[in-house]
Design a protein around this motif. Structure first.
Motif, PDB file in Angstrom:
ATOM      1  N   GLN A  62       0.840  -1.204   0.000  1.00  0.00           N
ATOM      2  CA  GLN A  62       0.000   0.000   0.000  1.00  0.00           C
ATOM      3  C   GLN A  62       0.876   1.257   0.000  1.00  0.00           C
ATOM      4  N   GLN A  63       1.936   1.199  -0.807  1.00  0.00           N
ATOM      5  CA  GLN A  63       2.819   2.350  -0.980  1.00  0.00           C
ATOM      6  C   GLN A  63       2.098   3.453  -1.751  1.00  0.00           C
ATOM      7  N   ILE A  64       2.468   4.705  -1.468  1.00  0.00           N
ATOM      8  CA  ILE A  64       2.133   5.797  -2.383  1.00  0.00           C
ATOM      9  C   ILE A  64       3.321   5.895  -3.334  1.00  0.00           C
ATOM     10  N   TRP A  65       3.155   5.382  -4.540  1.00  0.00           N
ATOM     11  CA  TRP A  65       4.279   5.350  -5.468  1.00  0.00           C
ATOM     12  C   TRP A  65       4.630   6.760  -5.940  1.00  0.00           C
ATOM     13  N   ASP A  66       3.604   7.588  -6.174  1.00  0.00           N
ATOM     14  CA  ASP A  66       3.847   8.941  -6.666  1.00  0.00           C
ATOM     15  C   ASP A  66       2.700   9.839  -6.233  1.00  0.00           C
ATOM     16  N   ALA A  67       2.979  11.129  -6.153  1.00  0.00           N
ATOM     17  CA  ALA A  67       1.945  12.135  -5.906  1.00  0.00           C
ATOM     18  C   ALA A  67       2.318  13.384  -6.677  1.00  0.00           C
ATOM     19  N   THR A  68       1.328  13.982  -7.306  1.00  0.00           N
ATOM     20  CA  THR A  68       1.535  15.214  -8.071  1.00  0.00           C
ATOM     21  C   THR A  68       0.537  16.257  -7.587  1.00  0.00           C
ATOM     22  N   LEU A  90      15.350  -2.854  -1.596  1.00  0.00           N
ATOM     23  CA  LEU A  90      16.136  -2.056  -2.533  1.00  0.00           C
ATOM     24  C   LEU A  90      15.878  -2.409  -3.992  1.00  0.00           C
ATOM     25  N   SER A  91      15.112  -3.495  -4.246  1.00  0.00           N
ATOM     26  CA  SER A  91      14.775  -3.872  -5.621  1.00  0.00           C
ATOM     27  C   SER A  91      13.523  -3.167  -6.121  1.00  0.00           C
ATOM     28  N   ASN A  92      12.924  -2.331  -5.283  1.00  0.00           N
ATOM     29  CA  ASN A  92      11.743  -1.551  -5.677  1.00  0.00           C
ATOM     30  C   ASN A  92      11.767  -0.258  -4.866  1.00  0.00           C
ATOM     31  N   TYR A  93      12.714   0.628  -5.183  1.00  0.00           N
ATOM     32  CA  TYR A  93      12.945   1.759  -4.306  1.00  0.00           C
ATOM     33  C   TYR A  93      12.803   3.081  -5.055  1.00  0.00           C
ATOM     34  N   GLY A  94      11.594   3.629  -5.031  1.00  0.00           N
ATOM     35  CA  GLY A  94      11.368   4.894  -5.711  1.00  0.00           C
ATOM     36  C   GLY A  94      10.076   5.564  -5.305  1.00  0.00           C
ATOM     37  N   ALA A  95       9.407   5.038  -4.287  1.00  0.00           N
ATOM     38  CA  ALA A  95       8.088   5.536  -3.895  1.00  0.00           C
ATOM     39  C   ALA A  95       8.181   6.812  -3.064  1.00  0.00           C
ATOM     40  N   LEU A  96       7.084   7.566  -3.057  1.00  0.00           N
ATOM     41  CA  LEU A  96       6.975   8.717  -2.162  1.00  0.00           C
ATOM     42  C   LEU A  96       6.826   8.269  -0.718  1.00  0.00           C
ATOM     43  N   PHE A  97       6.080   7.171  -0.484  1.00  0.00           N
ATOM     44  CA  PHE A  97       5.779   6.777   0.899  1.00  0.00           C
ATOM     45  C   PHE A  97       5.756   5.263   1.020  1.00  0.00           C
ATOM     46  N   ILE A  98       6.496   4.768   2.042  1.00  0.00           N
ATOM     47  CA  ILE A  98       6.643   3.341   2.284  1.00  0.00           C
ATOM     48  C   ILE A  98       6.481   3.082   3.785  1.00  0.00           C
ATOM     49  N   HIS A  99       5.671   2.084   4.140  1.00  0.00           N
ATOM     50  CA  HIS A  99       5.568   1.637   5.533  1.00  0.00           C
ATOM     51  C   HIS A  99       6.759   0.745   5.865  1.00  0.00           C
ATOM     52  N   CYS A 100       7.392   0.971   7.017  1.00  0.00           N
ATOM     53  CA  CYS A 100       8.521   0.153   7.448  1.00  0.00           C
ATOM     54  C   CYS A 100       8.243  -0.417   8.841  1.00  0.00           C
ATOM     55  N   GLY A 101       8.549  -1.669   9.045  1.00  0.00           N
ATOM     56  CA  GLY A 101       8.310  -2.350  10.318  1.00  0.00           C
ATOM     57  C   GLY A 101       7.812  -3.772  10.042  1.00  0.00           C
ATOM     58  N   ALA A 102       6.989  -4.333  10.917  1.00  0.00           N
ATOM     59  CA  ALA A 102       6.581  -3.782  12.187  1.00  0.00           C
ATOM     60  C   ALA A 102       7.242  -4.510  13.350  1.00  0.00           C
ATOM     61  N   THR A 103       7.940  -5.646  13.075  1.00  0.00           N
ATOM     62  CA  THR A 103       8.707  -6.284  14.156  1.00  0.00           C
ATOM     63  C   THR A 103      10.147  -5.796  14.161  1.00  0.00           C
ATOM     64  N   ALA A 104      10.555  -5.121  13.085  1.00  0.00           N
ATOM     65  CA  ALA A 104      11.884  -4.524  12.986  1.00  0.00           C
ATOM     66  C   ALA A 104      11.850  -3.504  11.865  1.00  0.00           C
ATOM     67  N   MET A 105      12.746  -2.527  11.925  1.00  0.00           N
ATOM     68  CA  MET A 105      12.915  -1.580  10.819  1.00  0.00           C
ATOM     69  C   MET A 105      14.318  -0.996  10.904  1.00  0.00           C
ATOM     70  N   GLY A 106      14.707  -0.266   9.886  1.00  0.00           N
ATOM     71  CA  GLY A 106      16.019   0.335   9.833  1.00  0.00           C
ATOM     72  C   GLY A 106      17.056  -0.590   9.220  1.00  0.00           C
ATOM     73  N   ASN A 107      18.308  -0.138   9.241  1.00  0.00           N
ATOM     74  CA  ASN A 107      19.409  -0.933   8.713  1.00  0.00           C
ATOM     75  C   ASN A 107      19.770  -2.033   9.710  1.00  0.00           C
ATOM     76  N   PRO A 108      19.731  -3.299   9.297  1.00  0.00           N
ATOM     77  CA  PRO A 108      20.090  -4.369  10.235  1.00  0.00           C
ATOM     78  C   PRO A 108      21.522  -4.215  10.728  1.00  0.00           C
ATOM     79  N   PRO A 121       7.459  -3.072   3.768  1.00  0.00           N
ATOM     80  CA  PRO A 121       7.552  -2.203   2.594  1.00  0.00           C
ATOM     81  C   PRO A 121       6.847  -2.697   1.335  1.00  0.00           C
ATOM     82  N   ASN A 122       7.018  -3.979   0.998  1.00  0.00           N
ATOM     83  CA  ASN A 122       6.393  -4.541  -0.206  1.00  0.00           C
ATOM     84  C   ASN A 122       5.467  -5.710   0.121  1.00  0.00           C
TER      85      ASN A 122
END
Length: 369
Positions: A62-68, A90-108, A121-122
């Motif tokens: 449920q990413q917002i891929w783009d907004a104008t 990183l194989s689909n990285y260009g969206a305006l908004f991405i949910h990250c989580g929920a048991t972990a997030m950030g750089n491992p 995210p996906n």
């Protein structure tokens, strides 16, 4: 379609509705939703009003891929012309908004076992619905869905976001609910990855004090990055004077990335605000509630392949992975059957609205005008 007691209309969406040619799903009082499919096979839902549009990936994160809005795309420049069907971040990285989580997030970290920015995210969504109705702000359309993440002996939760576009808005309202279905407590992490396009000569304005107590510059880089000497000198300058990063000067060596973890002050209504003020005085903005997401992460990259401003990525912790959050006592504990909730507002502002918001931020920071 059916009506509930609030007279909102719910349109159930299924992948079969999304074909190669764009088709109208619903119209409601000046708002239009259309379904289409990218050449990559990923389904896209476009929701338009008189001021612009958002394009969402209803079944993939449920990413917002783009907004104008205001005649310009708000979205970061990336290596991706269209979304890719993948679970890898990183194989689909260009969206305006991405949910990250929920048991972990950030750089491992070196001992973490979770993927970059977690499972959301996906992630695949079911029970996807388009909602049309009216509220105190007027007519709106919204997208919602359910994403259940279950791993035996580990976790079982449902993510249920709602992204709402009002008829007269150049921004969206996002409401997030994460319910713990497991019969033991859940350790939760969440980050809202909002990736604007940086404006050369843009100014970053927010309710964060320019000191080392309220702005912490990340000193370590992920292992796949090799920094240049000019980048390291720039980062050291920001460590010495955090206000140094607030003007987006063209050609600044912010490659691979600058990551700041900040503490933002809320207004009397409990909201914290941040702006990227463009040279034409319009702005991009993020508003969030620090009592829900108490870390304001700022992420900037200005390389040849990616140009992005994470003006504020509201989060429950620093984006350094699960074990770092656990060690620092940052994990949010969600008891069985309990729901974690947070709300965001972000998008574009015209020059008048931006000036008013900047004055409000200045007053909150105690600056004279």
């Amino acid at each position: 379609m059916h009506l509930d007691h609030s007279d909102h209309v719910f349109v159930d969406l299924v992948p079969e509705q999304f074909g190669a040619s764009e088709t109208i799903v619903a119209r409601y009082r000046g708002l239009v939703a259309t379904a289409f499919r990218y050449r990559s096979g990923v389904a896209g839902l476009r929701i338009s009003n008189a001021k612009g549009e958002i394009v969402m990936l209803p079944f993939q994160g449920q990413q917002i891929w783009d907004a104008t809005f205001l005649g310009r795309s708000l979205t970061m420049r990336s290596m991706f012309d269209e979304p890719v069907a993948t679970r890898d971040y990183l194989s689909n990285y260009g969206a305006l908004f991405i949910h990250c989580g929920a048991t972990a997030m950030g750089n491992p970290g070196p001992d973490d076992r979770h993927p970059l920015h977690g499972d959301l995210p996906n992630a695949p969504y079911q029970d996807v619905q388009l909602i049309a109705g009216s509220n105190s702000e007027g007519p709106f359309m919204a997208l919602t869905g359910r994403c259940r993440q279950t791993v035996a002996f580990s976790h079982d939760y449902v993510m249920e976001p709602t992204v709402r576009l009002q008829l007269d808005a150049s921004s969206v309202a996002v409401d997030i609910v994460i319910e713990n279905l497991k019969r033991s407590a859940m350790e939760l992490m969440y980050l809202a990855h909002i990736n604007f396009k940086p404006a050369d000569g843009g100014r970053l304005v927010d309710t964060v004090a320019d000191d080392s107590a309220d702005i912490v510059v990340r000193q370590t880089l992920p292992p796949f990055f090799t920094p240049s000497e000019s980048y390291l000198a720039y980062r050291d300058a920001v460590v010495a004077d955090p206000s140094r990063h607030r003007l987006l000067t063209k050609g600044e060596p912010i490659d691979p990335e600058l990551v700041l973890t900040m503490r933002a002050k809320a207004d009397l209504q409990g909201w914290a605000h941040a702006l990227q003020v463009h040279p034409d005085r319009t702005a991009d903005f993020v508003s969030f509630r620090p009592d829900e997401l108490n870390y304001a992460v700022r992420w900037i990259t200005r390389g040849a392949d990616q140009d992005a401003l994470g003006l504020v990525l509201p989060a429950t912790a620093e984006p350094d992975g699960y074990l770092a959050a656990k060690e620092r006592g940052r994990l949010v504990r969600v008891v069985p059957g309990e729901k974690f909730r947070c709300a965001l507002r972000f998008g574009a502002m015209d020059a008048d609205a931006a000036a008013q918001r900047e004055q409000a931020i200045a007053a909150l920071r105690g600056e004279g005008r």
